[in-house]
Design a protein around this motif. Structure first.
Motif, short mmCIF file in Angstrom:
data_model
loop_
_atom_site.label_atom_id
_atom_site.label_comp_id
_atom_site.label_asym_id
_atom_site.label_seq_id
_atom_site.Cartn_x
_atom_site.Cartn_y
_atom_site.Cartn_z
N VAL A 93 0.75 -1.22 0.06
CA VAL A 93 -0.18 -0.02 -0.08
C VAL A 93 0.91 1.03 -0.04
O VAL A 93 1.84 1.17 0.55
N GLU A 94 0.24 2.42 -0.68
CA GLU A 94 1.16 3.28 -1.08
C GLU A 94 1.61 4.29 0.29
O GLU A 94 2.79 4.65 0.52
N PHE A 95 0.86 4.54 1.31
CA PHE A 95 1.07 5.10 2.59
C PHE A 95 1.15 4.25 3.81
O PHE A 95 0.76 4.90 4.84
N SER A 96 1.23 3.03 3.59
CA SER A 96 1.43 2.17 4.69
C SER A 96 2.49 2.69 5.71
O SER A 96 3.64 3.11 5.46
N GLY A 97 2.03 2.47 7.17
CA GLY A 97 2.99 2.92 8.10
C GLY A 97 3.07 4.44 8.43
O GLY A 97 3.65 5.02 9.43
N GLN A 98 2.38 5.23 7.89
CA GLN A 98 1.99 6.66 8.01
C GLN A 98 0.45 6.96 8.62
O GLN A 98 -0.29 6.34 8.15
N ARG A 99 0.48 7.56 9.78
CA ARG A 99 -0.61 7.65 10.19
C ARG A 99 -1.43 8.77 9.50
O ARG A 99 -0.99 9.65 9.18
N ILE A 100 -2.66 8.54 9.15
CA ILE A 100 -3.53 9.43 8.54
C ILE A 100 -4.57 9.97 9.61
O ILE A 100 -5.69 9.37 9.98
N VAL A 101 -4.70 11.39 9.70
CA VAL A 101 -5.68 11.93 10.70
C VAL A 101 -6.23 13.01 9.86
O VAL A 101 -5.88 14.11 9.00
N PHE A 102 -7.87 12.90 9.75
CA PHE A 102 -8.74 13.67 9.18
C PHE A 102 -8.76 14.59 10.42
O PHE A 102 -9.07 14.50 11.64
N VAL A 103 -8.41 16.25 10.17
CA VAL A 103 -8.63 17.09 11.06
C VAL A 103 -10.07 18.04 10.44
O VAL A 103 -10.03 18.90 9.53
N LEU A 104 -11.02 17.97 11.36
CA LEU A 104 -12.19 18.79 11.05
C LEU A 104 -12.77 19.66 12.31
O LEU A 104 -12.04 19.59 13.41
N GLY A 105 -13.37 20.55 12.07
CA GLY A 105 -14.00 21.60 12.86
C GLY A 105 -14.57 22.75 11.84
O GLY A 105 -14.18 22.83 10.79
N GLY A 106 -15.68 23.39 12.56
CA GLY A 106 -16.05 24.57 11.68
C GLY A 106 -15.09 25.66 11.29
O GLY A 106 -13.91 25.60 11.92
N PRO A 107 -15.58 26.46 10.35
CA PRO A 107 -14.43 27.63 9.76
C PRO A 107 -14.18 28.45 11.11
O PRO A 107 -14.97 29.04 11.79
N GLY A 108 -12.77 28.47 11.18
CA GLY A 108 -12.36 29.36 12.50
C GLY A 108 -12.14 28.53 13.72
O GLY A 108 -11.90 29.23 14.72
N SER A 109 -12.37 27.27 13.84
CA SER A 109 -12.35 26.66 14.83
C SER A 109 -10.88 26.20 15.36
O SER A 109 -10.64 26.04 16.57
N GLY A 110 -9.93 26.62 14.58
CA GLY A 110 -8.50 26.52 14.91
C GLY A 110 -7.92 25.44 14.33
O GLY A 110 -6.79 25.03 14.68
#
Ligand code: UP5
Ligand code: MG
Length: 192
Positions: A1-18
């Motif tokens: 797999v292309e990105f195996s071993g790398q942690r993948i984190v989706f970062v969400l929050g409203g506009p301006g949440s930081g």
């Protein structure tokens, strides 16, 4: 797999949440690569070609750019960082279908970091930033539309990953350092 071993984190929050602010601090402390979907789109706009103009018009209305574009930009950017411990995918997926396609065609996420923040706090931050920023979407009309899109399209993404037990929530209504104290403990406690 292309990105195996790398942690993948989706970062969400409203506009301006930081999201961007906290991602920069995670980069400094943990060496992750920060990819903001919004920043990648703004780079496309800056090219000034026809596709850039199309993207600009969508962003000015607080709407979502077709996911084929965002996913291609993210994948290309990820391919330039084969050696990092993980990726912070900031501001993506904006709706459930985007997450589905990304996880099928690029890589599965490990978890979703959710910066929870009231609209009142987010609006105040964005209006303050609007005094100095060059962002075409930092005006009260577009801010309201961004909030609406977030509630209608992106909150269901949080619900979906919640069902999979993959959401890590942070109270983002506090000061930058207080928020980061929680973020730091969270990342510090992840298995190697
Ligand atoms: N600030 C930050 N944290 C603070 C704190 N704790 N206390 C006080 N102030 C704080 O922060 C915003 C402002 O608040 C800054 O001035 C900061 O100093 C201050 P920032 O870290 O920039 O917040 P962030 O959540 O990153 O806000 P941003 O405006 O980037 O969020 P958006 O989600 O609206 O923007 P994004 O760039 O992700 O998307 C823009 C548009 O692109 C979307 O509306 C959409 O049209 C399009 N888009 C897509 O179509 N698809 C995608 O996949 C992604 C984007
Ligand atoms: Mg941002």
């Amino acid at each position: 797999v292309e990105f195996s071993g790398q942690r993948i984190v989706f970062v969400l929050g409203g506009p301006g949440s930081g999201k961007g602010t906290q991602c920069a601090k995670i980069v400094d402390e943990f060496g992750y690569v920060h990819l903001s979907a919004g920043d990648l789109l703004r780079q496309e706009v800056a090219k000034g070609n026809e596709r850039g103009q199309m993207i600009e018009n969508i962003m000015k209305e607080g709407n979502l750019v077709p996911q084929e574009i965002t996913i291609e930009l993210l994948r290309d950017a990820m391919r330039q960082h084969k050696e990092c411990p993980g990726f912070l995918i900031d501001g993506f997926p904006r709706e459930n279908q985007q997450g589905i396609q990304f996880e099928q065609e690029v890589v599965e996420s490990d978890f979703l970091l959710f910066f929870e923040c009231t609209e009142e706090v987010m609006e105040e931050r964005l209006l303050k930033r609007s005094e100095t920023s060059q962002r075409a979407d930092d005006n009260i009309e577009t801010i309201k539309k961004r909030f609406k899109t977030f509630v209608e399209k992106t909150l269901p993404v949080i619900d979906h990953y919640e069902e999979l037990n993959k959401v890590k929530r942070i109270d983002a209504n506090r000061g930058v350092d207080e928020v980061f104290a929680d973020v730091r403990s969270l990342f510090g406690a992840l298995p190697p």
